[in-house]
Scaffold this motif. Structure first.
Motif, short mmCIF file in Angstrom:
data_model
loop_
_atom_site.label_atom_id
_atom_site.label_comp_id
_atom_site.label_asym_id
_atom_site.label_seq_id
_atom_site.Cartn_x
_atom_site.Cartn_y
_atom_site.Cartn_z
N PHE A 148 0.84 -1.19 0.00
CA PHE A 148 0.00 0.00 0.00
C PHE A 148 0.88 1.25 0.00
N LYS A 149 0.48 2.25 -0.78
CA LYS A 149 1.22 3.50 -0.86
C LYS A 149 0.53 4.57 -0.02
N LEU A 150 1.33 5.32 0.70
CA LEU A 150 0.80 6.39 1.53
C LEU A 150 0.52 7.63 0.67
N HIS A 151 -0.48 8.39 1.08
CA HIS A 151 -0.82 9.61 0.34
C HIS A 151 0.35 10.60 0.39
N PRO A 152 0.64 11.29 -0.71
CA PRO A 152 1.79 12.20 -0.75
C PRO A 152 1.74 13.31 0.30
N SER A 153 0.55 13.65 0.78
CA SER A 153 0.46 14.75 1.75
C SER A 153 0.79 14.32 3.18
N LEU A 154 0.92 13.03 3.42
CA LEU A 154 1.10 12.53 4.79
C LEU A 154 2.53 12.77 5.29
N SER A 155 2.63 13.35 6.47
CA SER A 155 3.91 13.48 7.19
C SER A 155 3.78 12.73 8.51
N ILE A 156 4.81 11.98 8.86
CA ILE A 156 4.84 11.23 10.11
C ILE A 156 5.92 11.85 10.99
N LEU A 157 5.51 12.47 12.08
CA LEU A 157 6.42 13.20 12.95
C LEU A 157 6.62 12.46 14.27
N SER A 158 7.85 12.38 14.72
CA SER A 158 8.15 11.79 16.03
C SER A 158 8.40 12.94 17.00
N LEU A 159 7.35 13.45 17.59
CA LEU A 159 7.45 14.62 18.47
C LEU A 159 7.70 14.21 19.91
N GLN A 160 8.47 15.03 20.61
CA GLN A 160 8.77 14.79 22.02
C GLN A 160 8.16 15.86 22.93
N TRP A 161 7.55 16.88 22.34
CA TRP A 161 6.97 17.98 23.10
C TRP A 161 5.54 18.25 22.62
N ASN A 162 4.84 19.08 23.36
CA ASN A 162 3.43 19.36 23.06
C ASN A 162 3.27 20.45 22.00
N ALA A 163 4.08 20.38 20.96
CA ALA A 163 4.05 21.40 19.90
C ALA A 163 2.67 21.54 19.25
N PRO A 164 1.96 20.45 18.92
CA PRO A 164 0.64 20.64 18.30
C PRO A 164 -0.33 21.42 19.18
N LYS A 165 -0.28 21.20 20.49
CA LYS A 165 -1.18 21.92 21.40
C LYS A 165 -0.81 23.40 21.47
N VAL A 166 0.48 23.68 21.44
CA VAL A 166 0.93 25.07 21.42
C VAL A 166 0.47 25.74 20.13
N TRP A 167 0.66 25.06 19.00
CA TRP A 167 0.21 25.61 17.71
C TRP A 167 -1.29 25.86 17.71
N GLN A 168 -2.04 24.89 18.21
CA GLN A 168 -3.51 24.99 18.22
C GLN A 168 -3.96 26.21 19.02
N ALA A 169 -3.36 26.43 20.18
CA ALA A 169 -3.74 27.57 21.01
C ALA A 169 -3.39 28.89 20.32
N LEU A 170 -2.22 28.97 19.73
CA LEU A 170 -1.81 30.20 19.07
C LEU A 170 -2.70 30.53 17.88
N MET A 171 -3.08 29.52 17.12
CA MET A 171 -3.94 29.76 15.96
C MET A 171 -5.35 30.18 16.39
N ALA A 172 -5.75 29.77 17.59
CA ALA A 172 -7.05 30.18 18.13
C ALA A 172 -6.96 31.49 18.90
N GLU A 173 -5.75 32.09 18.90
CA GLU A 173 -5.48 33.34 19.61
C GLU A 173 -5.71 33.19 21.11
N ASP A 174 -5.40 32.00 21.63
CA ASP A 174 -5.45 31.74 23.06
C ASP A 174 -4.02 31.72 23.60
N ALA A 175 -3.92 31.82 24.92
CA ALA A 175 -2.60 31.72 25.55
C ALA A 175 -2.10 30.28 25.39
#
Length: 253
Positions: A148-175
């Motif tokens: 099976f081939k993965l979709h070209p848009s897919l990125s697989i990230l090995s994160l060690q910190w809560n970066a997505p939560k930080v990004w989500q809050a900033l994009m929502a203009e929250d602290a």
């Protein structure tokens, strides 16, 4: 001096901050150095603008002055080498992970990696998606050898910190929340309705996806999952496959 020579020397002066212009750009009152500086500043500001567009959360965290200092340091280490400005910044996550003082705050690099993955989904190549109906049409005896081939848009990230939560809050203009070590892989991709999507994933699922990306067949994926301390591996592998198809991660090609 020929136009080609003038253009070459002007480019070298802007890119390397050298003084290679052998004649003034014009005969007006402005100095040659000032003329070159105007072009050089415009060149840098356009690239810094591209970085800001690709990394809006990082820009918010650093603020104007620190972000533009970062842009200058990054440009010095990684001069733009692609015809399209879209690719300027593709090494920023690596730069932030290695260069001081940024490397002392590891969430900066992970936030950049997450934002670049989001940016990638926007213009990644499209591909026809595999459907459950397509899967049902495959003879049972052929499943083990399926690749099976993965979709070209897919990125697989090995994160060690809560970066997505930080990004989500900033994009929502929250602290944003305080940086927190939170080891967890993350999948980022473009859904069939062209919206961007991301979610966390468990290590066994990421292991399976990485195997598919390397060209392994479904039988090899099941064998590898046996080392992941998973009960009923065939059922779990089938569950993964169904989820990937429903979420648009597998192509029909």
């Amino acid at each position: 001096m020929s136009l080609h020579t003038w253009q070459r020397d002007l480019q070298a002066s802007i890119l390397t901050a050298s003084d290679q212009i052998r004649q003034p750009l014009n005969q007006g009152s402005i100095s040659r150095e000032r003329e070159i500086a105007v072009y050089a500043d415009g060149y840098f500001l356009r690239l810094a603008e591209a970085l800001q567009s690709n990394y809006p959360a990082l820009f918010q965290i650093l603020g104007d002055d620190d972000f533009y200092s970062l842009a200058r340091a990054y440009l010095a280490a990684h001069p733009s080498s692609q015809p399209s400005i879209r690719w300027f910044g593709d090494q920023l996550a690596t730069f932030l992970a290695q260069a001081l003082p940024y490397a002392s705050v590891p969430i900066f690099a992970e936030l950049a990696a997450f934002e670049w993955a989001l940016r990638h989904t926007v213009d990644a190549a499209d591909a026809p998606l595999l459907t459950l109906e397509d899967l049902q049409a495959i003879p049972t005896g052929d499943w083990g050898q399926l690749c099976f081939k993965l979709h070209p848009s897919l990125s697989i990230l090995s994160l060690q910190w809560n970066a997505p939560k930080v990004w989500q809050a900033l994009m929502a203009e929250d602290a944003p929340p305080e940086p927190q070590r939170l080891p967890q892989p993350c999948l980022v991709w473009r859904k069939p309705d062209l919206t961007l999507h991301w979610r966390s994933a468990k290590p066994p699922e990421v292991h399976a996806l990485n195997l598919l990306a390397s060209g392994a067949n479904f039988s090899s994926v099941c064998e590898a999952l046996m080392s992941e301390d998973i009960n009923d591996v065939p059922l779990r592998a089938a569950g993964f496959l169904r989820t990937w198809i429903e979420q648009g991660l597998i192509t029909a090609a």
